[in-house]
Structure formats: structure tokens, C-alpha cells
Scaffold this active site. Structure first.
Site, mmCIF file in Angstrom:
data_model
loop_
_atom_site.group_PDB
_atom_site.id
_atom_site.type_symbol
_atom_site.label_atom_id
_atom_site.label_comp_id
_atom_site.label_asym_id
_atom_site.label_seq_id
_atom_site.Cartn_x
_atom_site.Cartn_y
_atom_site.Cartn_z
ATOM 1 N N ASN A 67 37.439 44.460 45.953
ATOM 2 C CA ASN A 67 38.044 45.752 45.642
ATOM 3 C C ASN A 67 37.969 46.110 44.160
ATOM 4 O O ASN A 67 38.161 47.270 43.795
ATOM 5 C CB ASN A 67 39.507 45.782 46.112
ATOM 6 C CG ASN A 67 40.328 44.649 45.523
ATOM 7 O OD1 ASN A 67 39.963 43.479 45.641
ATOM 8 N ND2 ASN A 67 41.431 44.979 44.886
ATOM 9 N N HIS A 68 37.695 45.130 43.282
ATOM 10 C CA HIS A 68 37.557 45.425 41.847
ATOM 11 C C HIS A 68 36.087 45.619 41.424
ATOM 12 O O HIS A 68 35.789 45.616 40.227
ATOM 13 C CB HIS A 68 38.191 44.315 41.011
ATOM 14 C CG HIS A 68 39.691 44.278 41.115
ATOM 15 N ND1 HIS A 68 40.491 45.332 40.698
ATOM 16 C CD2 HIS A 68 40.526 43.337 41.596
ATOM 17 C CE1 HIS A 68 41.766 45.017 40.916
ATOM 18 N NE2 HIS A 68 41.817 43.827 41.465
HETATM 19 FE FE FE2 Z 1 40.316 41.385 45.079
#
Ligand code: FE2
Length: 264
Positions: A67-68
Site C-alpha cells: 500500500n506504500h
Molecule cells: Fe504495508
């Protein structure tokens, strides 16, 4: 075939630990392939071309994200040019980069898939249906298939393990940074662990400075999280695969701490 997968590398302390530990881990485990989750490697958020190159030069064969992925804009300078660096496959159609790849180590080929969960994380395409589509392609060609399921909810990771049991060599969870003790080979031969853990400071909160995290919990006010600079820990898993079937024979937890102790 032995795969060493190392959990989320967080900031400069994580990178320092990786650099220190990799020669020791190579010597001890003699892995065929080394894979690292690098989505927190640049100051805790994202990754840069320099870090990707540094990890590959240290003998890492493949890097997964989560997600980053887009938090450091420099990633756009490498994501379309370096096939050993992949982002979750269930990102929207047309997203830069690859969601799966084939990594080579000597004569061995391992198909590597990165997925991201949707529970308590931004909405994405369904990781279960996406991996079905990918496996339609990969199962015909590759014996060794490795999945990094980057997700917040333990239930979603466990569900993915069962969903893919017998269809891939291994499903390992990342993102929550706390190594879980449920490593096992599932009945149809897929190695599984809910979370591999992390590489970074063990004196912060999931690798980040604890003062800022505590401030947010205590006040609800926004506070900027930065990677902690305390003593490091390194978490990973070592997985042995049957060279005939590609199925898992064994999975064991790998843990190292700054005082050099290795726990098996
Ligand atoms: Fe993550």
C-alpha cells in the site's frame, strides 16, 4: 529449492540490518532465491531507485511492495524498467509496473506474485479473482510460484492461504510487521505464514518512532510518523520446495536481533 523471504524493510535502520544480516543468512541457509518486501524501505514510506539497486546488488532476487508503493515519487523512475520490482497485481488496470514477474537464480525460475488485501485498506480489485487470472497463465509454465499477500486483516491472509493451497508453492503475509507463529505447510503443499514480520527498529512501533505514534493515539491529532532509529531486528521465513513437484516441504521462521542471535 530454498526461498528466503524477508519481511518489510523499514527505513535506514531496516536497510542497515538487511546489509548486515544478508551475508550471515546466505551462509547459514544457502537460499536459492532471496525475496524482500521493500515498501517501507525509504524512510518508512515507499522505495527509491537507489534502494532497489542496493538491494539487488546485495543478492536480493526480487522485491515486492504494497500500500506504500507510491509514497516516494522516485519509484516512478524505476517501476516500469526493473522487472525484479513488483507492486500488488490487483491495483487498477493501467497502473505502472508489474503485479507479477519471473525471477531467475542460476537455472531456477520462480514466479513471484504480489497481492494486496482490501480489508481496512483502500479499495482495489479483488485479490482472489485477480490471482485466479494470473494462475491461469502461470500454472501452465512454472513449477515454483510464490505469493506475497500484503494485507491488514489476518482473516484475509489466512483465507488466501487456503484459497491457493495446492495451486502455489507459498503464500506469505506482509504489512502488519509482527511475525506470526502459525507457519505451516497446508495439506495440499502450500507453505503459509500470516505475517513474516519486519526488518527495522525494535524500539519503536512497527518500525516507526513511538513518540509520534503515541501522540496520535493519545490526542487524535495528526502527527508525522518517521522511521525509528533504535536497535534493529530482522524477521523472515525460509521455505524448502520439492524440486519435482514445486510444493513446499518445510517453512521455518527466521529471526535475528542486533546482538547477533539467530532464532530458528
Ligand atoms: Fe504495508
Amino acid at each position: 529449492m530454498r526461498i528466503l523471504f524477508i519481511g518489510d524493510v523499514v527505513g535506514s535502520v531496516g536497510r542497515k540490518a538487511l546489509k548486515y544480516c544478508l551475508p550471515i543468512l546466505k551462509d547459514k541457509y544457502k537460499p536459492t532465491v532471496i525475496i524482500v518486501n521493500g515498501e517501507n524501505a525509504a524512510g518508512g514510506k515507499g522505495i527509491t531507485p537507489a534502494i532497489v539497486k542496493e538491494m539487488l546488488a546485495q543478492g536480493v532476487h526480487g522485491i515486492t511492495l504494497g500500500n506504500h508503493t507510491w509514497d516516494n515519487k522516485e519509484v516512478f523512475d524505476i517501476i516500469d524498467d526493473e522487472p525484479r520490482l513488483i507492486r500488488p497485481a490487483n491495483f487498477p488496470e493501467g497502473t505502472p509496473g508489474l503485479g507479477y514477474t519471473v525471477i531467475k537464480a542460476g537455472s531456477a525460475e520462480v514466479a513471484l506474485i504480489n497481492l494486496q488485501g482490501r480489508t481496512f485498506l483502500p479499495p482495489l480489485d479483488c485479490p482472489f479473482r485477480k490471482v485466479d487470472d494470473i494462475l491461469d497463465e502461470l500454472n501452465k509454465k512454472y513449477k515454483y510460484i510464490f505469493v506475497d499477500m500484503h494485507a491488514e486483516a489476518t482473516s484475509e491472509k489466512i483465507a488466501m492461504g487456503w484459497y491457493l493451497d495446492g495451486r502455489v508453492s507459498a503464500v506469505v503475509g506482509t504489512h502488519t510487521h509482527v511475525q506470526t507463529h502459525d507457519e505451516q505447510v497446508l495439506p495440499r503443499g502450500t507453505a503459509y505464514v500470516t505475517d513474516v514480520g519486519m526488518v527495522g527498529s525494535r524500539e519503536g512501533v512497527l518500525g516507526m518512532e513511538r513518540a509520534a505514534v503515541l501522540k496520535r493515539f493519545l490526542t487524535g491529532l495528526p502527527s508525522r510518523f518517521i522511521a525509528d532509529e533504535g536497535k534493529w531486528m530482522l524477521h523472515g521465513v525460509c521455505i524448502d520446495l520439492n524440486p519435482q513437484s514445486g510444493r513446499a516441504q518445510n517453512i521455518s521462521l527466521v529471526r535475528m536481533y542486533e546482538n547477533d542471535v539467530i532464532f530458528d
